[in-house]
Design a protein around this motif. Structure first.
Motif, PDB file in Angstrom:
ATOM      1  N   TYR A  59       0.860  -1.201   0.000  1.00  0.00           N
ATOM      2  CA  TYR A  59       0.000   0.000   0.000  1.00  0.00           C
ATOM      3  C   TYR A  59       0.895   1.250   0.000  1.00  0.00           C
ATOM      4  O   TYR A  59       1.254   1.791   1.040  1.00  0.00           O
ATOM      5  CB  TYR A  59      -0.970  -0.013   1.187  1.00  0.00           C
ATOM      6  N   GLY A 164      -4.659  11.993   1.309  1.00  0.00           N
ATOM      7  CA  GLY A 164      -4.939  10.558   1.356  1.00  0.00           C
ATOM      8  C   GLY A 164      -5.652  10.004   0.149  1.00  0.00           C
ATOM      9  O   GLY A 164      -6.028   8.842   0.139  1.00  0.00           O
ATOM     10  N   ASN A 169     -12.706   8.275  -3.408  1.00  0.00           N
ATOM     11  CA  ASN A 169     -13.897   7.513  -3.002  1.00  0.00           C
ATOM     12  C   ASN A 169     -15.182   8.088  -3.614  1.00  0.00           C
ATOM     13  O   ASN A 169     -16.209   7.424  -3.638  1.00  0.00           O
ATOM     14  CB  ASN A 169     -14.056   7.501  -1.473  1.00  0.00           C
ATOM     15  N   TYR A 209      -4.404  -3.198  -3.197  1.00  0.00           N
ATOM     16  CA  TYR A 209      -5.750  -3.413  -2.652  1.00  0.00           C
ATOM     17  C   TYR A 209      -6.059  -4.891  -2.435  1.00  0.00           C
ATOM     18  O   TYR A 209      -7.196  -5.259  -2.166  1.00  0.00           O
ATOM     19  CB  TYR A 209      -6.789  -2.757  -3.574  1.00  0.00           C
ATOM     20  N   GLU A 283     -16.438  -0.645  -2.588  1.00  0.00           N
ATOM     21  CA  GLU A 283     -15.652   0.596  -2.673  1.00  0.00           C
ATOM     22  C   GLU A 283     -15.180   0.872  -4.088  1.00  0.00           C
ATOM     23  O   GLU A 283     -14.867  -0.049  -4.833  1.00  0.00           O
ATOM     24  CB  GLU A 283     -14.418   0.523  -1.750  1.00  0.00           C
ATOM     25  N   SER A 285     -12.150   3.385  -5.754  1.00  0.00           N
ATOM     26  CA  SER A 285     -11.036   4.275  -5.451  1.00  0.00           C
ATOM     27  C   SER A 285     -10.507   4.785  -6.792  1.00  0.00           C
ATOM     28  O   SER A 285      -9.722   4.120  -7.454  1.00  0.00           O
ATOM     29  CB  SER A 285      -9.978   3.498  -4.665  1.00  0.00           C
TER      30      SER A 285
HETATM   31  C1  AVJ Z   1      -9.027   5.969   2.466  1.00  0.00           C
HETATM   32  C2  AVJ Z   1     -10.306   5.889   0.476  1.00  0.00           C
HETATM   33  C3  AVJ Z   1      -8.083   6.670   0.400  1.00  0.00           C
HETATM   34  O1  AVJ Z   1      -9.015   4.203  -1.504  1.00  0.00           O
HETATM   35  O2  AVJ Z   1      -6.953   3.805  -1.004  1.00  0.00           O
HETATM   36  C4  AVJ Z   1      -7.464   1.349   1.268  1.00  0.00           C
HETATM   37  C5  AVJ Z   1      -9.272   3.219   1.359  1.00  0.00           C
HETATM   38  N1  AVJ Z   1      -9.465   0.791   0.751  1.00  0.00           N
HETATM   39  N2  AVJ Z   1      -7.475   0.048   0.957  1.00  0.00           N
HETATM   40  C6  AVJ Z   1      -8.113   4.075  -0.675  1.00  0.00           C
HETATM   41  C7  AVJ Z   1      -8.734   1.827   1.121  1.00  0.00           C
HETATM   42  C8  AVJ Z   1      -8.677  -0.286   0.668  1.00  0.00           C
HETATM   43  C9  AVJ Z   1      -8.408   4.305   0.809  1.00  0.00           C
HETATM   44  N3  AVJ Z   1      -8.975   5.688   1.046  1.00  0.00           N
END
Ligand code: AVJ
Length: 323
Positions: A59, A164, A169, A209, A283, A285
Motif C-alpha cells: 500500500y 490521502g 472515493n 488493494y 468501494e 477508489s
Molecule cells: C481511504 C479511500 C483513500 O481508496 O486507497 C485502502 C481506502 N481501501 N485500501 C483508498 C482503502 C482499501 C483508501 N482511502
C-alpha cells in the motif's frame, strides 16, 4: 406492553446512526448490482485495520504522499503565509497535520471537519497538547455539503487540506461537487492542499488493494462482521471472498465481496439471495490523471498554484487557489 411496541422495540432503541446504516444496507442489498458505501468500513476494528493497511509494503499511497508533503512542506508554508488556519476535510492521520503545523509560520488555527465527533475530539485533544498556540476549533458536520466555518478572525489565509486520495472515493461528479462546496466553505483568498492517487500499472494497483497478508481482505470482510453485530444479519464470512480489480475504463480500483456459492442472507426477516460469484460492490477508489482532476478543480472555482509528485509519479499533491 402492547404487541406493536414489542415488535418495534429493537428499532425504537436504535440510534439515528444505526437506523441510517440499516436503511442503507437494505437499500444496497436490494439494488442490482448489490452495493454498500465504503464509509461503513470504519468502525473500531475497521479503523484499526486501515491503520495496518497504511503500513503494508504493497500500500504505497500513504508513505508516498507523506514523502511528497515532506519534500514540499516549506513550499506550502510559503504559499500559505503567516497566521494561516488549517482546515482539514475529515480528521485523518495526525502525522500529516503535524507535518504542516510544524512547517507553517505561526499557524492560527486547526479546524478539522468530521461527521464522527468522538474520533475527531480525541485527535484534537492530542494535538492541542503539542500545539498550545494553535486554536483548535473542530466542526462536527458533513464536509461533502457546503458548511459554515467558524470565524477565524482577520489576517491569515484559510488553507484547506484533503489528503490521502480520499477524493477517490467519490464519483467524478461527487468529487467536482466537493471541490465546489470546499471553495464556497473556505471563501475568497483560500487555498486547498489536495492529495490524490495517480493512474498506474494494474499489477501495482491490484496488489495495493489485495495484499499478501490479507489485511485488505480482512478490512473488506469486516463489513460483514459489522452488519452481523450491529444489524443482526447472518452473513457467513467463510462464504464470501475479497476481490480487488482495476476497472481501467473507469480508472478506478473496485473492491467487492464475492459470494462463493448460492446462498441467502437474512436481515429483519427479509431474505437477500446471492448467486454463485455475485458480488457486493463495497468501494471505488478513482485514480485521476493530474490534468483531469485539475480540469475538475478549475470548473469548481480553483486554479492550480502548485503540483508535485514523487519520482515514480505514483501520487500527487496539488495546491489550489480560489479564483
Ligand atoms: C481511504 C479511500 C483513500 O481508496 O486507497 C485502502 C481506502 N481501501 N485500501 C483508498 C482503502 C482499501 C483508501 N482511502
Amino acid at each position: 406492553m402492547r404487541a406493536s411496541s414489542v415488535l418495534c422495540a429493537p428499532e425504537s432503541q436504535e440510534s439515528p446512526e444505526r437506523a441510517a446504516f440499516r436503511a442503507d444496507v437494505i437499500k444496497g442489498l436490494s439494488a442490482s448490482p448489490k452495493q454498500l458505501s465504503p464509509k461503513y468500513f470504519y468502525d473500531e476494528a475497521g479503523s484499526r485495520l486501515f491503520d495496518l493497511i497504511c503500513r503494508l509494503p504493497e500500500y504505497y499511497p500513504t508513505r508516498t504522499e507523506l514523502g511528497v508533503l515532506k519534500a514540499h512542506a516549506g513550499d506550502i508554508a510559503a504559499l500559505a503565509g503567516p497566521g494561516a488556519s488549517l482546515v482539514e476535510f475529515g480528521s485523518g492521520s495526525s502525522v500529516k497535520v503535524r507535518l504542516l503545523l510544524d512547517a507553517l509560520e505561526r499557524p492560527a488555527a486547526y479546524v478539522p471537519i468530521d461527521i464522527s465527533g468522538p474520533h475527531m475530539r480525541a485527535a484534537v485533544t492530542a494535538l492541542a497538547r503539542d500545539y498550545p498556540s494553535v486554536a483548535m476549533t473542530p466542526v462536527e458536520g458533513d464536509f461533502t455539503r457546503p458548511l459554515e466555518l467558524p470565524d477565524l478572525g482577520e489576517g491569515g489565509r484559510r488553507i484547506g487540506f484533503f489528503p490521502g486520495s480520499t477524493i477517490g472515493n467519490f464519483t467524478p461528479a461527487e468529487a467536482e461537487a466537493f471541490l465546489t462546496h470546499a471553495r464556497q466553505s473556505l471563501g475568497a483568498g483560500a487555498a486547498l492542499v489536495l492529495g490524490f492517487d495517480l493512474p498506474k500499472d494494474r499489477a501495482v494497483l491490484e496488489a495495493a488493494y489485495d495484499d499478501h497478508q490479507g489485511v485488505t481482505a480482512a478490512f473488506n470482510l469486516n463489513l460483514l462482521t459489522r452488519m452481523n453485530r450491529e444489524l443482526g444479519t447472518d452473513f457467513d464470512l467463510s462464504a464470501f471472498h475479497h476481490r480487488a480489480v482495476f476497472n481501467e475504463a473507469e480508472s478506478r480500483i473496485e473492491m467487492h465481496l464475492e459470494s462463493r456459492a448460492a446462498q441467502t442472507v437474512r436481515l429483519d426477516g427479509v431474505r437477500f439471495t446471492f448467486a454463485p460469484g455475485e458480488t457486493i460492490h463495497t468501494e471505488n477508489s478513482y485514480k485521476y490523471a493530474a490534468p483531469r482532476l485539475m480540469g475538475m478543480a478549475q470548473a469548481a472555482g480553483w486554479r492550480q498554484a502548485a503540483l508535485w509528485t514523487d519520482p515514480r509519479r505514483w501520487f500527487a499533491v496539488a495546491v489550489l487557489e480560489a479564483v
